[in-house]
Design a protein around this motif. Structure first.
Motif, PDB file in Angstrom:
ATOM      1  N   LYS A  23       0.812  -1.222   0.000  1.00 26.50           N
ATOM      2  CA  LYS A  23       0.000   0.000   0.000  1.00 26.50           C
ATOM      3  C   LYS A  23       0.844   1.270   0.000  1.00 26.50           C
ATOM      4  CE  LYS A  23      -4.083  -1.670  -0.056  1.00 26.50           C
ATOM      5  NZ  LYS A  23      -4.992  -1.349  -1.128  1.00 26.50           N
ATOM      6  N   ARG A  24       2.165   1.153   0.106  1.00 29.61           N
ATOM      7  CA  ARG A  24       3.018   2.342   0.158  1.00 29.61           C
ATOM      8  C   ARG A  24       3.125   2.978  -1.223  1.00 29.61           C
ATOM      9  NH1 ARG A  24       8.252   1.612   3.769  1.00 29.61           N
ATOM     10  NH2 ARG A  24       8.615   3.540   2.686  1.00 29.61           N
ATOM     11  N   ASP A  25       3.063   4.307  -1.262  1.00 29.06           N
ATOM     12  CA  ASP A  25       3.144   5.024  -2.532  1.00 29.06           C
ATOM     13  C   ASP A  25       4.571   5.137  -3.042  1.00 29.06           C
ATOM     14  OD1 ASP A  25       0.432   5.448  -2.674  1.00 29.06           O
ATOM     15  OD2 ASP A  25       0.534   7.361  -1.613  1.00 29.06           O
ATOM     16  N   ASP A  26       5.544   5.128  -2.152  1.00 28.45           N
ATOM     17  CA  ASP A  26       6.915   5.329  -2.601  1.00 28.45           C
ATOM     18  C   ASP A  26       7.511   4.095  -3.264  1.00 28.45           C
ATOM     19  OD1 ASP A  26       6.993   3.921  -0.246  1.00 28.45           O
ATOM     20  OD2 ASP A  26       8.818   4.874   0.472  1.00 28.45           O
ATOM     21  N   LEU A  27       6.798   2.983  -3.311  1.00 28.21           N
ATOM     22  CA  LEU A  27       7.309   1.810  -4.022  1.00 28.21           C
ATOM     23  C   LEU A  27       7.318   2.037  -5.530  1.00 28.21           C
ATOM     24  CD1 LEU A  27       5.658  -1.160  -2.122  1.00 28.21           C
ATOM     25  CD2 LEU A  27       8.026  -0.423  -2.045  1.00 28.21           C
ATOM     26  N   ASP A  28       6.436   2.883  -6.025  1.00 31.69           N
ATOM     27  CA  ASP A  28       6.346   3.141  -7.455  1.00 31.69           C
ATOM     28  C   ASP A  28       7.272   4.251  -7.919  1.00 31.69           C
ATOM     29  OD1 ASP A  28       4.451   1.188  -7.795  1.00 31.69           O
ATOM     30  OD2 ASP A  28       2.786   2.548  -7.468  1.00 31.69           O
ATOM     31  N   ASP A  29       7.921   4.946  -7.017  1.00 32.72           N
ATOM     32  CA  ASP A  29       8.788   6.064  -7.374  1.00 32.72           C
ATOM     33  C   ASP A  29      10.248   5.644  -7.305  1.00 32.72           C
ATOM     34  OD1 ASP A  29       6.600   7.692  -7.681  1.00 32.72           O
ATOM     35  OD2 ASP A  29       6.634   8.338  -5.592  1.00 32.72           O
ATOM     36  N   ASP A  30      10.862   5.480  -8.465  1.00 37.47           N
ATOM     37  CA  ASP A  30      12.276   5.158  -8.531  1.00 37.47           C
ATOM     38  C   ASP A  30      12.997   6.387  -9.067  1.00 37.47           C
ATOM     39  OD1 ASP A  30      14.725   4.029  -8.644  1.00 37.47           O
ATOM     40  OD2 ASP A  30      14.205   2.447 -10.066  1.00 37.47           O
ATOM     41  N   PRO A  31      13.881   6.994  -8.276  1.00 41.38           N
ATOM     42  CA  PRO A  31      14.519   8.229  -8.729  1.00 41.38           C
ATOM     43  C   PRO A  31      15.437   8.034  -9.935  1.00 41.38           C
ATOM     44  CG  PRO A  31      15.337   7.573  -6.563  1.00 41.38           C
ATOM     45  CD  PRO A  31      14.252   6.627  -6.925  1.00 41.38           C
ATOM     46  N   SER A  32      15.883   6.809 -10.196  1.00 36.58           N
ATOM     47  CA  SER A  32      16.772   6.599 -11.334  1.00 36.58           C
ATOM     48  C   SER A  32      16.003   6.489 -12.654  1.00 36.58           C
ATOM     49  CB  SER A  32      17.610   5.330 -11.128  1.00 36.58           C
ATOM     50  OG  SER A  32      16.768   4.201 -11.098  1.00 36.58           O
ATOM     51  N   LEU A  33      14.688   6.325 -12.590  1.00 32.79           N
ATOM     52  CA  LEU A  33      13.877   6.232 -13.804  1.00 32.79           C
ATOM     53  C   LEU A  33      13.300   7.599 -14.158  1.00 32.79           C
ATOM     54  CD1 LEU A  33      11.922   2.955 -13.042  1.00 32.79           C
ATOM     55  CD2 LEU A  33      13.868   3.238 -14.551  1.00 32.79           C
ATOM     56  N   PRO A  34      12.967   7.813 -15.445  1.00 35.01           N
ATOM     57  CA  PRO A  34      12.331   9.090 -15.807  1.00 35.01           C
ATOM     58  C   PRO A  34      10.955   9.215 -15.150  1.00 35.01           C
ATOM     59  CG  PRO A  34      12.413   7.608 -17.689  1.00 35.01           C
ATOM     60  CD  PRO A  34      13.167   6.944 -16.577  1.00 35.01           C
ATOM     61  N   SER A  35      10.510  10.437 -15.031  1.00 33.88           N
ATOM     62  CA  SER A  35       9.237  10.707 -14.387  1.00 33.88           C
ATOM     63  C   SER A  35       8.093  10.117 -15.192  1.00 33.88           C
ATOM     64  CB  SER A  35       9.042  12.216 -14.239  1.00 33.88           C
ATOM     65  OG  SER A  35       7.765  12.491 -13.719  1.00 33.88           O
ATOM     66  N   ARG A  36       7.043   9.700 -14.507  1.00 30.62           N
ATOM     67  CA  ARG A  36       5.872   9.162 -15.202  1.00 30.62           C
ATOM     68  C   ARG A  36       5.075  10.260 -15.901  1.00 30.62           C
ATOM     69  NH1 ARG A  36       2.637   4.681 -11.831  1.00 30.62           N
ATOM     70  NH2 ARG A  36       4.237   3.111 -11.778  1.00 30.62           N
ATOM     71  N   ARG A  37       5.282  11.471 -15.504  1.00 29.36           N
ATOM     72  CA  ARG A  37       4.500  12.563 -16.077  1.00 29.36           C
ATOM     73  C   ARG A  37       4.927  12.868 -17.502  1.00 29.36           C
ATOM     74  NH1 ARG A  37       4.917  15.714 -10.548  1.00 29.36           N
ATOM     75  NH2 ARG A  37       3.215  14.663  -9.474  1.00 29.36           N
ATOM     76  N   THR A  38       6.135  12.482 -17.875  1.00 35.89           N
ATOM     77  CA  THR A  38       6.558  12.688 -19.258  1.00 35.89           C
ATOM     78  C   THR A  38       5.966  11.577 -20.101  1.00 35.89           C
ATOM     79  OG1 THR A  38       8.589  11.435 -18.891  1.00 35.89           O
ATOM     80  CG2 THR A  38       8.712  13.806 -18.589  1.00 35.89           C
ATOM     81  N   PRO A  39       5.445  11.887 -21.267  1.00 40.47           N
ATOM     82  CA  PRO A  39       4.825  10.850 -22.092  1.00 40.47           C
ATOM     83  C   PRO A  39       5.875   9.850 -22.578  1.00 40.47           C
ATOM     84  CG  PRO A  39       4.881  12.936 -23.267  1.00 40.47           C
ATOM     85  CD  PRO A  39       5.351  13.205 -21.873  1.00 40.47           C
ATOM     86  N   PHE A  40       5.444   8.615 -22.728  1.00 38.97           N
ATOM     87  CA  PHE A  40       6.344   7.556 -23.171  1.00 38.97           C
ATOM     88  C   PHE A  40       6.782   7.794 -24.613  1.00 38.97           C
ATOM     89  CE2 PHE A  40       6.915   3.285 -25.067  1.00 38.97           C
ATOM     90  CZ  PHE A  40       8.049   2.930 -24.370  1.00 38.97           C
ATOM     91  N   ARG A  41       5.827   8.103 -25.468  1.00 36.92           N
ATOM     92  CA  ARG A  41       6.139   8.371 -26.869  1.00 36.92           C
ATOM     93  C   ARG A  41       5.845   9.827 -27.182  1.00 36.92           C
ATOM     94  NH1 ARG A  41       4.329   3.445 -30.702  1.00 36.92           N
ATOM     95  NH2 ARG A  41       5.249   1.776 -29.472  1.00 36.92           N
ATOM     96  N   GLN A  42       6.752  10.441 -27.862  1.00 32.27           N
ATOM     97  CA  GLN A  42       6.558  11.814 -28.303  1.00 32.27           C
ATOM     98  C   GLN A  42       5.777  11.783 -29.622  1.00 32.27           C
ATOM     99  OE1 GLN A  42       7.421  14.425 -26.536  1.00 32.27           O
ATOM    100  NE2 GLN A  42       8.347  13.150 -24.957  1.00 32.27           N
ATOM    101  N   PRO A  43       4.874  12.731 -29.850  1.00 36.45           N
ATOM    102  CA  PRO A  43       4.155  12.761 -31.130  1.00 36.45           C
ATOM    103  C   PRO A  43       5.132  13.031 -32.266  1.00 36.45           C
ATOM    104  CG  PRO A  43       3.629  14.696 -29.821  1.00 36.45           C
ATOM    105  CD  PRO A  43       4.458  13.795 -28.961  1.00 36.45           C
TER     106      PRO A  43
END
Length: 53
Positions: A23-43
Motif C-alpha cells: 500500500k506504500r506510494d513510494d514503491l512506485d517512485d524510482d529516482p533513477s527512472l524518468p518521471s511518469r508525467r513525461t509521455p512515453f512516446r513523443q508525437p
C-alpha cells in the motif's frame, strides 16, 4: 492449540506486513527512472512540405 497459534500468528503478521508494504506510494517512485508525467512516446513531427502526400 499452541501449535495452531504458533503457525497462525507469524503468518498473519507477515501477511499484514506485506499488505502494508504493497500500500506504500513510494514503491512506485524510482529516482533513477524518468518521471511518469513525461509521455512515453513523443508525437511525430510532420515532415517538411506538408502533411498530405
Amino acid at each position: 492449540m499452541i501449535d495452531k497459534l504458533t503457525l497462525f500468528l507469524p503468518h498473519m503478521l507477515m501477511a499484514i506486513a506485506v499488505w502494508r508494504l504493497l500500500k506504500r506510494d513510494d514503491l512506485d517512485d524510482d529516482p533513477s527512472l524518468p518521471s511518469r508525467r513525461t509521455p512515453f512516446r513523443q508525437p511525430r513531427a510532420e515532415p517538411p512540405g506538408g502533411g498530405d502526400a
